[in-house]
Design a protein around this motif. Structure first.
Motif, mmCIF file in Angstrom:
data_model
loop_
_atom_site.group_PDB
_atom_site.id
_atom_site.type_symbol
_atom_site.label_atom_id
_atom_site.label_comp_id
_atom_site.label_asym_id
_atom_site.label_seq_id
_atom_site.Cartn_x
_atom_site.Cartn_y
_atom_site.Cartn_z
ATOM 1 N N ILE A 152 -13.081 29.853 -26.109
ATOM 2 C CA ILE A 152 -13.849 28.815 -26.794
ATOM 3 C C ILE A 152 -14.652 29.379 -27.964
ATOM 4 C CG2 ILE A 152 -14.020 27.414 -24.703
ATOM 5 C CD1 ILE A 152 -16.896 28.354 -24.389
ATOM 6 N N SER A 153 -14.518 30.665 -28.249
ATOM 7 C CA SER A 153 -15.253 31.279 -29.357
ATOM 8 C C SER A 153 -14.670 30.835 -30.700
ATOM 9 C CB SER A 153 -15.179 32.808 -29.256
ATOM 10 O OG SER A 153 -13.842 33.258 -29.455
ATOM 11 N N PRO A 154 -15.451 30.895 -31.772
ATOM 12 C CA PRO A 154 -14.937 30.508 -33.097
ATOM 13 C C PRO A 154 -13.701 31.309 -33.499
ATOM 14 C CG PRO A 154 -17.326 30.661 -33.158
ATOM 15 C CD PRO A 154 -16.904 31.191 -31.815
ATOM 16 N N MET A 155 -13.672 32.605 -33.203
ATOM 17 C CA MET A 155 -12.521 33.410 -33.577
ATOM 18 C C MET A 155 -11.269 32.984 -32.827
ATOM 19 S SD MET A 155 -11.977 37.538 -33.655
ATOM 20 C CE MET A 155 -13.054 37.693 -35.097
ATOM 21 N N ALA A 156 -11.404 32.758 -31.515
ATOM 22 C CA ALA A 156 -10.247 32.335 -30.729
ATOM 23 C C ALA A 156 -9.743 30.982 -31.205
ATOM 24 C CB ALA A 156 -10.615 32.280 -29.247
ATOM 25 N N ARG A 157 -10.648 30.077 -31.507
ATOM 26 C CA ARG A 157 -10.239 28.758 -31.983
ATOM 27 C C ARG A 157 -9.494 28.850 -33.311
ATOM 28 N NH1 ARG A 157 -12.491 24.444 -29.279
ATOM 29 N NH2 ARG A 157 -14.182 24.917 -27.810
ATOM 30 N N ALA A 158 -9.879 29.823 -34.135
ATOM 31 C CA ALA A 158 -9.181 30.013 -35.410
ATOM 32 C C ALA A 158 -7.781 30.586 -35.192
ATOM 33 C CB ALA A 158 -9.996 30.945 -36.306
ATOM 34 N N LEU A 159 -7.635 31.436 -34.176
ATOM 35 C CA LEU A 159 -6.361 32.113 -33.941
ATOM 36 C C LEU A 159 -5.360 31.282 -33.150
ATOM 37 C CD1 LEU A 159 -7.705 35.666 -32.961
ATOM 38 C CD2 LEU A 159 -6.634 35.032 -35.127
ATOM 39 N N ILE A 160 -5.833 30.475 -32.211
ATOM 40 C CA ILE A 160 -4.943 29.749 -31.301
ATOM 41 C C ILE A 160 -3.973 28.844 -32.067
ATOM 42 C CG2 ILE A 160 -4.935 27.876 -29.597
ATOM 43 C CD1 ILE A 160 -7.248 29.280 -28.207
ATOM 44 N N LYS A 161 -2.714 28.933 -31.651
ATOM 45 C CA LYS A 161 -1.559 28.194 -32.179
ATOM 46 C C LYS A 161 -0.962 28.822 -33.433
ATOM 47 C CE LYS A 161 -2.635 23.712 -30.138
ATOM 48 N NZ LYS A 161 -2.759 22.253 -30.361
ATOM 49 N N ALA A 162 -1.593 29.861 -33.967
ATOM 50 C CA ALA A 162 -1.013 30.545 -35.133
ATOM 51 C C ALA A 162 0.045 31.541 -34.663
ATOM 52 C CB ALA A 162 -2.108 31.262 -35.911
#
Length: 205
Positions: A152-162
């Protein structure tokens, strides 16, 4: 549990009493408590240690201290009762976390192993060309020294699905940053058990 890398909660952030005291992030409403097998084993190990070892020991100490005169000035009794409240609060917290845990094995076969989801280990480069490796784990598994970040961190949210080769935009408190994904892999994410951490000198209490 080692809290060295857990953000202190801010007032009014929606944490319940136990979570606020434990300084652990809450799980988004309606979401499952995703966790790796290693993280789940660590929580269970701590739960069993508190239930079967520390709580009985502290209870015995309190019972012994209760028979030693004036309780208002009895340090063993006062500390023991305080520690029992802490243990019981922690047990309630762990029980809730384990009850809603959704164990996801990063090493399990998957249809798409090039796309980033929970459990992925990702190597990326920032705009300066600096490479960094992170693994996306559960909210109870965060360890920045090992690159373990919450899903749920900002970095994980940016990376997920890429995917590998994609460039994603990270919106963080420090500003906006472009990250180029160099590699995505799924592998076992090692976690130290609670008892092993104590033996290593990292006892919480």
């Amino acid at each position: 549990m080692n809290k060295a890398f857990i953000k202190e909660p801010e007032s009014g952030d929606g944490l319940d009493e136990d979570e606020a005291i434990d300084h652990l992030p809450s799980i988004p409403a309606g979401s499952k408590n995703y966790i790796t097998p290693g993280g789940h084993a660590r929580l269970m190990d701590e739960f069993l240690w508190l239930m079967n070892k520390e709580r009985p020991q502290v209870t015995a100490t309190v019972s012994w201290a209760a028979g030693n005169g004036d309780r208002s000035e009895n340090g063993d009794y006062i500390y023991g009762k305080k520690r029992l409240r802490e243990i019981d609060r922690r047990i309630r917290f762990l029980t809730r976390r384990l009850d809603v845990a959704e164990v996801v094995d990063p090493a399990a076969p998957r249809e798409d192993d090039e796309r980033i989801f929970f459990g992925a280990t990702v190597i990326f480069a920032n705009q300066k060309g600096e490479e960094k490796t992170v693994s996306i784990v559960g909210v109870d598994e965060i360890d920045t020294s090992k690159g373990y970040i919450s899903w749920i961190s900002p970095m994980a949210r940016a990376l997920i699905k890429a995917r590998e080769g994609d460039v994603v935009t990270l919106h963080a408190p420090g500003g906006v940053e472009e990250l180029e994904i160099l590699e995505v892999k799924y592998q076992t994410i090692p976690m130290e058990l609670f008892g092993q951490r104590i033996d290593a000198g990292n006892e919480e209490t």
